[in-house]
Design a protein around this motif. Structure first.
Motif, PDB file in Angstrom:
ATOM      1  N   PHE A 102       0.866  -1.284   0.028  1.00  0.00           N
ATOM      2  CA  PHE A 102       0.089  -0.127  -0.007  1.00  0.00           C
ATOM      3  C   PHE A 102       0.938   1.151  -0.174  1.00  0.00           C
ATOM      4  O   PHE A 102       1.952   1.308   0.595  1.00  0.00           O
ATOM      5  N   PHE A 103       0.463   2.261  -0.623  1.00  0.00           N
ATOM      6  CA  PHE A 103       1.110   3.658  -0.764  1.00  0.00           C
ATOM      7  C   PHE A 103       0.257   4.942  -0.554  1.00  0.00           C
ATOM      8  O   PHE A 103      -0.833   4.796  -1.038  1.00  0.00           O
ATOM      9  N   GLN A 104       0.659   5.757   0.299  1.00  0.00           N
ATOM     10  CA  GLN A 104       0.102   7.080   0.481  1.00  0.00           C
ATOM     11  C   GLN A 104       1.204   8.189   0.290  1.00  0.00           C
ATOM     12  O   GLN A 104       2.234   8.113   0.940  1.00  0.00           O
ATOM     13  N   LYS A 105       0.718   8.837  -0.896  1.00  0.00           N
ATOM     14  CA  LYS A 105       1.738   9.944  -1.176  1.00  0.00           C
ATOM     15  C   LYS A 105       2.007  10.835  -0.245  1.00  0.00           C
ATOM     16  O   LYS A 105       0.846  11.248   0.552  1.00  0.00           O
ATOM     17  N   GLN A 111      -3.627   7.626  -2.972  1.00  0.00           N
ATOM     18  CA  GLN A 111      -3.416   6.263  -2.306  1.00  0.00           C
ATOM     19  C   GLN A 111      -3.264   5.331  -3.580  1.00  0.00           C
ATOM     20  O   GLN A 111      -3.970   5.563  -4.642  1.00  0.00           O
ATOM     21  N   GLN A 113      -2.220   0.895  -4.328  1.00  0.00           N
ATOM     22  CA  GLN A 113      -2.042  -0.368  -3.915  1.00  0.00           C
ATOM     23  C   GLN A 113      -1.400  -1.408  -4.971  1.00  0.00           C
ATOM     24  O   GLN A 113      -1.962  -1.143  -6.214  1.00  0.00           O
ATOM     25  N   GLU A 400       4.322  -0.211   8.523  1.00  0.00           N
ATOM     26  CA  GLU A 400       4.140   1.265   7.745  1.00  0.00           C
ATOM     27  C   GLU A 400       5.049   2.078   8.198  1.00  0.00           C
ATOM     28  O   GLU A 400       5.804   2.182   9.271  1.00  0.00           O
ATOM     29  N   LYS A 413       3.994   7.110   2.386  1.00  0.00           N
ATOM     30  CA  LYS A 413       3.789   5.825   3.476  1.00  0.00           C
ATOM     31  C   LYS A 413       3.827   4.441   2.665  1.00  0.00           C
ATOM     32  O   LYS A 413       3.073   4.733   1.599  1.00  0.00           O
ATOM     33  N   TYR A 414       4.496   3.567   2.912  1.00  0.00           N
ATOM     34  CA  TYR A 414       4.357   2.416   2.470  1.00  0.00           C
ATOM     35  C   TYR A 414       3.927   1.290   3.697  1.00  0.00           C
ATOM     36  O   TYR A 414       4.389   1.590   4.818  1.00  0.00           O
ATOM     37  N   LYS A 415       3.151   0.453   3.315  1.00  0.00           N
ATOM     38  CA  LYS A 415       2.926  -0.581   3.950  1.00  0.00           C
ATOM     39  C   LYS A 415       2.778  -1.922   3.385  1.00  0.00           C
ATOM     40  O   LYS A 415       2.225  -2.014   2.080  1.00  0.00           O
ATOM     41  N   ALA A 416       3.002  -2.940   3.633  1.00  0.00           N
ATOM     42  CA  ALA A 416       2.816  -4.184   3.010  1.00  0.00           C
ATOM     43  C   ALA A 416       2.461  -5.322   3.819  1.00  0.00           C
ATOM     44  O   ALA A 416       2.503  -5.481   4.983  1.00  0.00           O
ATOM     45  N   GLN A 417       1.925  -6.369   3.002  1.00  0.00           N
ATOM     46  CA  GLN A 417       1.308  -7.591   3.719  1.00  0.00           C
ATOM     47  C   GLN A 417       1.480  -8.695   2.748  1.00  0.00           C
ATOM     48  O   GLN A 417       1.296  -8.545   1.503  1.00  0.00           O
TER      49      GLN A 417
ATOM     50  N   SER B  22      -5.018  -4.613   5.870  1.00  0.00           N
ATOM     51  CA  SER B  22      -4.280  -3.836   6.390  1.00  0.00           C
ATOM     52  C   SER B  22      -3.964  -2.564   5.330  1.00  0.00           C
ATOM     53  O   SER B  22      -3.056  -2.666   4.909  1.00  0.00           O
ATOM     54  N   GLU B  23      -4.725  -1.477   5.528  1.00  0.00           N
ATOM     55  CA  GLU B  23      -4.465  -0.530   4.446  1.00  0.00           C
ATOM     56  C   GLU B  23      -4.007   0.509   5.327  1.00  0.00           C
ATOM     57  O   GLU B  23      -3.892   0.655   6.465  1.00  0.00           O
ATOM     58  N   ILE B  24      -3.461   1.486   4.597  1.00  0.00           N
ATOM     59  CA  ILE B  24      -2.896   2.659   5.422  1.00  0.00           C
ATOM     60  C   ILE B  24      -4.085   3.514   5.564  1.00  0.00           C
ATOM     61  O   ILE B  24      -4.987   3.746   4.982  1.00  0.00           O
ATOM     62  N   ASP B  25      -3.987   4.315   6.781  1.00  0.00           N
ATOM     63  CA  ASP B  25      -5.072   5.078   7.131  1.00  0.00           C
ATOM     64  C   ASP B  25      -5.245   6.344   6.273  1.00  0.00           C
ATOM     65  O   ASP B  25      -4.199   6.671   5.475  1.00  0.00           O
TER      66      ASP B  25
END
Lengths: 429, 460
Positions: A102-105, A111, A113, A400, A413-417, B22-25
């Motif tokens: 997941f990505f949030q600039k 956003q 993904q 994250e 911001k990145y997050k991964a699963q 699990s996404e980013i807020d």
């Protein structure tokens, strides 16, 4: 090649077993394995390394060096291969990876993904004891690979749209038992790999570059296994770095006609990508007849991945690029436990923390490698003395974090699963 | 018994798989101490969304106020952000020429053959068949009935025009003027904004600069200050908060930097000798007058010969080679250099040049305007959007999300084909800079836009 039928096939397999339906016939399974052999792709934490090379080891936190699990020692510790209890051992398995990043600039509500293709790292090992002390074996496995697919028009399209990185290792192995306690082993690795990536170009909406190339190289894998006493065993293993040097890869550029004189539509490129060395040290302790505890430390020498350089045969002045990656070595600490429920069932669990080898300032969305927490589960079912059916399940949580790729001023911001069910069988006689 | 364990294992996995999400807020957009309920943009062509030489519906869609309004909606903006839309995608532009005003459509990149028969990538009309009458009708067609409008951006508007009925003679204003307005500033009271952006002053120097000082006068800093006081007074009358942008160094935009001072390329020694022989009398006369002016040509690029009426010489001698620090304007017909001896045997007319003294006057005015703008920002607690400093960063180049931006014509990715306004992606860059300044001033958290969602220069 269309790969969607594979996960569905596996899913049916899981459901079938859940409802007590007979296991898939062996023949069919081998057929499936051969299909997977051709389309291996994979993605997991820790750069683009994938250690899913044995379901027993996967279930116990991906610890491998202090065990004598038979043929799969070819990857995890060739020193333990000569300690195997049967004369022949064959093992094969696959672990489909379902991953999402997941990505949030930064500073924006934008956003995105990934829509990654399912990765399928697999392994096959065959080993035989040619004498009491000497064992030989062959392993085919896939310890490096990644698959990252962003939307073609996502915010980071100029950095990467999608990339598939694949490698297959072939490792003939010799292992020698110096005495009842000490085994050593070494394998020669022949590695084939390929890369296929797309990135957008800053001209028109559909301008993009495709780079595709394959190569092969050599390396080695050496290990020592030591059974200190009835309860304690130790193992150490070193797998060499293999540099994937692509020469004359195919580059295709889609650019507006007005630019086609300066940017040729087809071109050749050279690039190199390191598959880094690993030094693993692990120990296992048999607490009682049923419970075994294990721990391992891996030193993954990512520091070698300093930059990614592309040199082109034509229009080099315009197209050549060298972009920093600045990876650093990482240390992974693993713990795991195995519990023998009865003569037919062994269960396993484990966990580890995998710190990202990526650089804060050079975090390129082609490889979403974050500090990652992982838990693992495993189960071995022995329908007969000779056959093990090994199941595993692991789930990874890429924590994250705010990252940026400074040279291109791209941050967010990145997050991964990912969740990775695995299945394998081992046949020993 | 054994199967039960295996089934339990699968059950556990199924539960684990289905339970993991699990996404980013989401981004937490907040208005801070500002109130974005009703947004009004006040300014000139930059505010209107003028792009690639024309005001067109395709350009207006990506005006920076329109982009800002999309983002302000996330922090409480109500209703629609209305713009006086042009009826066509190719729009209408208005430019000076020796024969008076000429209408043109938006430019696109295309191929053009020059006088030597060479074909190259150039700005060409997006609708070569559009007649002057059609374009005039389009521009003069009133859209006032669709108002009132939140975007009060009037191409060609100078600060002093905003508070003067002279603005009624500007067709870009006449086409959307409200019934109850006497001049542009009156439009403010009709919308009665809670938040505004103000970017006004470029034309106070640009209309002068674009014509080499022949078409307009630079607004006196005192007059600019008076006009801006009135404008800001009206905008803040009902307690509105806002952002004010200052004026960039206009002489660094592509319309002035694309044609090099040494655009005369000579490849033939005979021509060089003939030219030098032709200027022998000029050089001797200048020497006789005790002046440093000399005209001299060599093989390779040469400084163009320009007309300069500020020289202390009789009119017939009022020409010289241009200095490297002086500028040529993009409107200069380059075919005339190649085929009609402009810049070599014929001095380039002054409406195509900016000489040192003019550049200095322009920069002094801009610096005076910007002092006033800073003062206003302080006095009225407005967010100051420092476009002047920002543009200088693009002179060396900026990178966003892997896209390079600089002030070069066409390839710079920021400016439209007119060379004086921005392309949609460039306006998005501007909008993000506004958002930055607004967030800082009002402790707001307005999300920036994603630049790759906007079109840059489109290559054929």
């Amino acid at each position: 090649m269309d790969i969607t039928p594979i996960p569905r096939y596996l899913k049916n397999y899981y459901l079938a077993s859940f409802f007590n339906i007979k296991f898939m016939p062996m023949k069919k399974f081998i057929g499936l394995f051969l299909v997977l052999l051709i389309i291996t792709v994979s993605a997991m934490a820790g750069g683009y390394q994938v250690r899913l090379q044995g379901q027993k080891q996967t279930g116990i936190g991906l610890i491998g060096t202090p065990f004598k699990f038979g043929a799969s020692s070819i990857f995890y510790n060739p020193g333990a291969l000569s300690m195997m209890e049967s004369k022949y051992s064959f093992s094969l398995g696959v672990s489909p990876i379902f991953s999402t990043a997941f990505f949030q600039k930064s500073g924006s509500d934008y956003q995105a993904q990934t829509d990654n293709a399912t990765g399928t790292p697999f392994y096959f090992y065959g080993a035989a004891k040619v004498s009491d002390k000497l064992a030989v074996g062959l392993g085919i496995y896939t310890p490096y690979g990644s698959s990252t697919t962003w939307d073609d028009d996502w915010a980071g399209q100029m950095l990467i749209q999608n990339i598939v990185l694949q490698s297959v290792y072939f490792q003939p192995t010799l292992s020698y038992q110096i005495n009842e306690k000490l085994g050593i082993g070494a394998g020669f690795t022949y590695v084939t790999g390929n890369v296929d990536l797309n990135k957008a170009l800053p001209y028109n909406d559909n301008s993009e570059a495709n780079l595709e190339g394959s190569t092969s190289n050599y390396g080695y894998n050496i290990g020592v296994f030591f059974q200190a006493n009835e309860k304690l065993s130790l193992g150490v293993d070193y797998r060499s770095k293999v540099m994937m040097e692509i020469e004359d890869g195919d580059a295709t550029f889609i650019v507006p006609a007005s630019l086609s004189t300066s940017i040729p539509a087809t071109n050749k490129f050279n690039a190199e990508l390191p598959l880094p060395a690993n030094l693993d040290f692990g120990l296992a302790y048999q607490l009682n007849e049923k419970l075994m505890l294990a721990a391992e430390v891996n030193w993954v020498m990512w520091g070698t991945y300093d930059s990614l350089t592309f040199t082109f045969k034509e229009s080099g002045d315009l197209l050549n690029s060298s972009s920093p990656r600045g990876y650093k070595d990482s240390w992974i600490v693993r713990i795991g436990a195995e519990y023998k429920l009865n003569e037919k069932i062994i269960i396993r669990a484990g966990g580890y923390y995998d710190p990202a080898p990526t650089n804060e300032l050079y975090f390129n969305p082609e490889t979403i490698s974050l500090n990652t927490i992982v838990y693992t589960l495993g189960l071995t079912y022995k329908p007969t003395e000779k056959l093990c059916v090994d199941l595993s399940y692991i789930q990874t949580f890429g924590l994250e974090a705010e990252k940026s790729y400074e040279p291109e001023n791209f941050s967010g911001k990145y997050k991964a699963q990912s969740y990775i069910p695995g299945i394998g069988i081992t046949y020993s006689f | 018994m054994t199967m039960k364990y295996i089934n339990l294992f699968f059950l556990m996995i199924i539960i684990l798989i289905t339970s993991c999400k699990s996404e980013i807020d989401d981004f937490d957009a907040t208005a801070g101490s500002a109130d974005f309920t009703t947004y009004l943009a006040f300014g000139n062509s930059l505010t209107a969304g003028y792009s690639s030489g024309a005001l067109s519906s395709s350009g207006q869609k990506y005006s920076y106020p329109s982009i800002l309004a999309q983002q302000f909606k996330k922090v409480g903006m109500q209703g629609e952000f209305k713009q006086p839309m042009m009826p066509t995608e190719n729009g209408v532009g208005l430019r000076f020429s020796s024969s008076g005003f000429v209408f043109n459509t938006r430019y696109i990149l295309g191929y053009k053959q020059d006088c030597l028969g060479q074909v190259s990538l150039s700005a060409v009309s997006s609708d070569p068949n559009a007649s002057q009458a059609d374009l005039q009708a389009q521009l003069f067609n009133s859209v006032a009935d669709d108002g009132p409008f939140n975007n009060v951006g009037v191409p060609g508007l100078k600060s002093t025009d905003a508070i003067s009925p002279i603005s009624l003679f500007n067709p870009f204003y006449a086409r959307f003027k409200s019934e109850n307005s006497n001049y542009v500033l009156d439009e403010v009271s009709i919308i009665n904004p809670s938040f505004f952006t103000l970017w006004l002053g470029s034309n106070d120097v640009l209309l002068y600069a674009l014509t080499g000082g022949t078409g307009d006068d630079i607004t006196d800093v005192g007059d600019y200050s008076t006009a801006m006081d009135s404008v800001v007074n009206r905008l803040t009358k009902n307690g509105a908060k806002g952002a004010i942008a200052n004026i960039p160094e206009i002489t660094s935009i592509p319309v002035f930097t694309t044609v090099p001072y040494n655009a005369l390329v000579l490849t033939d020694q005979n021509t060089v000798d003939a030219l030098n022989a032709g200027y022998a009398v000029y050089n001797a006369t200048m020497e006789g007058l005790g002046l440093d002016y000399r005209i001299n040509f060599t093989i390779g690029p040469n400084a163009l010969v320009i007309s300069d009426t500020t020289m202390p010489v009789p009119g017939v001698l009022a020409f010289r080679q241009i200095k490297s620090s002086e500028l040529l304007i993009l409107s200069l017909p380059q075919d005339s250099i190649k085929c009609a001896f402009w810049g070599s045997m014929i001095a380039i007319p002054k409406q195509y040049t900016l000489i040192e003294s003019q550049i200095e006057t322009i920069n002094q005015a801009i610096s005076g305007y910007n002092n006033k703008i800073s003062e206003i920002a302080n006095l009225y607690s407005l967010a100051l959007v420092d476009m002047n400093t920002y543009l200088t960063k693009f002179e060396t180049g900026m990178v966003f999300d892997g896209m390079e931006f600089n002030t070069k014509y066409v390839t710079g990715g920021l400016f439209g084909l007119g060379g004086d306004h921005l392309n949609p992606r460039g306006y998005a860059v501007i909008a993000n800079h506004f958002i930055d300044a607004i967030n800082r001033k009002f402790s707001a958290n307005i999300p920036q836009v994603n630049l790759s969602d906007f079109q840059g220069t489109h290559f054929p």
